[in-house]
Write a protein that holds these residues in place. Sequence first.
Motif, short mmCIF file in Angstrom:
data_model
loop_
_atom_site.label_atom_id
_atom_site.label_comp_id
_atom_site.label_asym_id
_atom_site.label_seq_id
_atom_site.Cartn_x
_atom_site.Cartn_y
_atom_site.Cartn_z
N LEU A 157 9.32 9.07 -7.03
CA LEU A 157 8.12 8.26 -7.24
C LEU A 157 8.48 6.84 -7.67
N TYR A 158 9.49 6.73 -8.51
CA TYR A 158 9.93 5.40 -8.92
C TYR A 158 10.41 4.58 -7.71
N GLN A 159 11.22 5.22 -6.87
CA GLN A 159 11.81 4.51 -5.74
C GLN A 159 10.76 3.94 -4.79
N VAL A 160 9.72 4.71 -4.51
CA VAL A 160 8.70 4.27 -3.55
C VAL A 160 7.62 3.43 -4.23
N ASN A 161 7.03 3.95 -5.28
CA ASN A 161 5.84 3.32 -5.87
C ASN A 161 6.14 2.08 -6.69
N ILE A 162 7.30 2.03 -7.31
CA ILE A 162 7.65 0.87 -8.13
C ILE A 162 8.65 -0.02 -7.40
N SER A 196 1.19 8.52 -12.79
CA SER A 196 0.59 7.56 -13.72
C SER A 196 1.61 6.53 -14.17
N MET A 197 2.83 6.97 -14.41
CA MET A 197 3.90 6.05 -14.79
C MET A 197 4.08 4.96 -13.75
N THR A 198 4.11 5.35 -12.49
CA THR A 198 4.36 4.36 -11.44
C THR A 198 3.18 3.42 -11.25
N LYS A 199 1.97 3.94 -11.32
CA LYS A 199 0.81 3.08 -11.07
C LYS A 199 0.51 2.17 -12.26
N GLY A 200 0.90 2.61 -13.46
CA GLY A 200 0.83 1.69 -14.60
C GLY A 200 1.76 0.52 -14.40
N ASN A 212 0.80 -1.22 0.00
CA ASN A 212 0.00 0.00 0.00
C ASN A 212 0.84 1.28 0.00
N ALA A 213 2.07 1.22 0.49
CA ALA A 213 2.90 2.42 0.61
C ALA A 213 3.08 3.09 -0.74
N GLY A 214 2.92 4.41 -0.76
CA GLY A 214 3.10 5.13 -2.01
C GLY A 214 3.14 6.63 -1.78
N VAL A 215 3.64 7.33 -2.78
CA VAL A 215 3.67 8.80 -2.74
C VAL A 215 3.05 9.32 -4.03
N SER A 216 2.57 10.55 -3.98
CA SER A 216 1.90 11.12 -5.15
C SER A 216 2.68 12.33 -5.66
N HIS A 217 2.23 12.83 -6.79
CA HIS A 217 2.89 13.99 -7.39
C HIS A 217 1.93 14.62 -8.39
N VAL A 218 1.93 15.95 -8.43
CA VAL A 218 1.11 16.69 -9.39
C VAL A 218 2.05 17.37 -10.37
#
Length: 251
Positions: free
Chosen positions: A104-109, A149-153, A84-90
């Motif tokens: 974002l890559y480091q945490v989400n992927i 979007s890149m990370t969640k894809g 579940n851990a993740g970070v966001s970005h606008v």
Amino acid sequence: MKGKTVLVTGGASGIGLAITKRFAKAGAQVVFWDNNAHTGNSVQNELQLLGYDTIFDTCDVSKQLEVRSAISRIDSPVDILVNNAGVSHVGNLESTTEEDFDRLYQVNIKGVYNCAQAVIPSMKTRGGVILNMASIVSEVGIPDRFAYSMTKGAVLTMTLSIACDYVDHHIRCNCISPARIHTPFVDNFIGKNYPGQEKEMFDKLSKTQPIGRMGTPDEVASLAFYLCSDEASFITGSNFPVDGGFIKLKP
């Protein structure tokens, strides 16, 4: 869930906290990680007062050595992993800095990779469940969410790959794709970016879901619980939107 060990990353706040509570309430031993020790310890004290079997540990999921060390501190093999851990970005492509992209890559992927890789060896001997937190941006385009979007894809496609590679080992892997969920993050975002317009912006953001409101962390947690339960034993390699109709119904 009694007798099972559940690991929830980012489990001390927002959706993660709701998931932690949902599994603990059902009798599981829940190990929850967060990189904020103060928040995690505070939550742990609250959960223990409720009589839940929970264990908090500080862990930065983006760092493989920290993940492996934290895994080694769990007494029982992990039956269920909730990434579940993740970070966001606008920001769009032009406004996303290299630092933003790498964070974002480091945490989400990489965080999903680190945690899944750490539990897979023991799961291969006894079966298990991995549930990843994706997003509606895994399937649809949303303005100013380039790096997110890149990370969640990637989370979605990692889910499919894990499910395919380990189905013969009785390991199921699915993901959930929430739309906008009302968490403290949303309130903080609105307060920071729209001071004095909090109510107006909250209403506006709520109405971006066709159902007319934001989701709740408990609604996501309920789906997470089902997908990780034996009742969902025939489900693997699937993505489940929790989006108030956003993907299919939004004009």
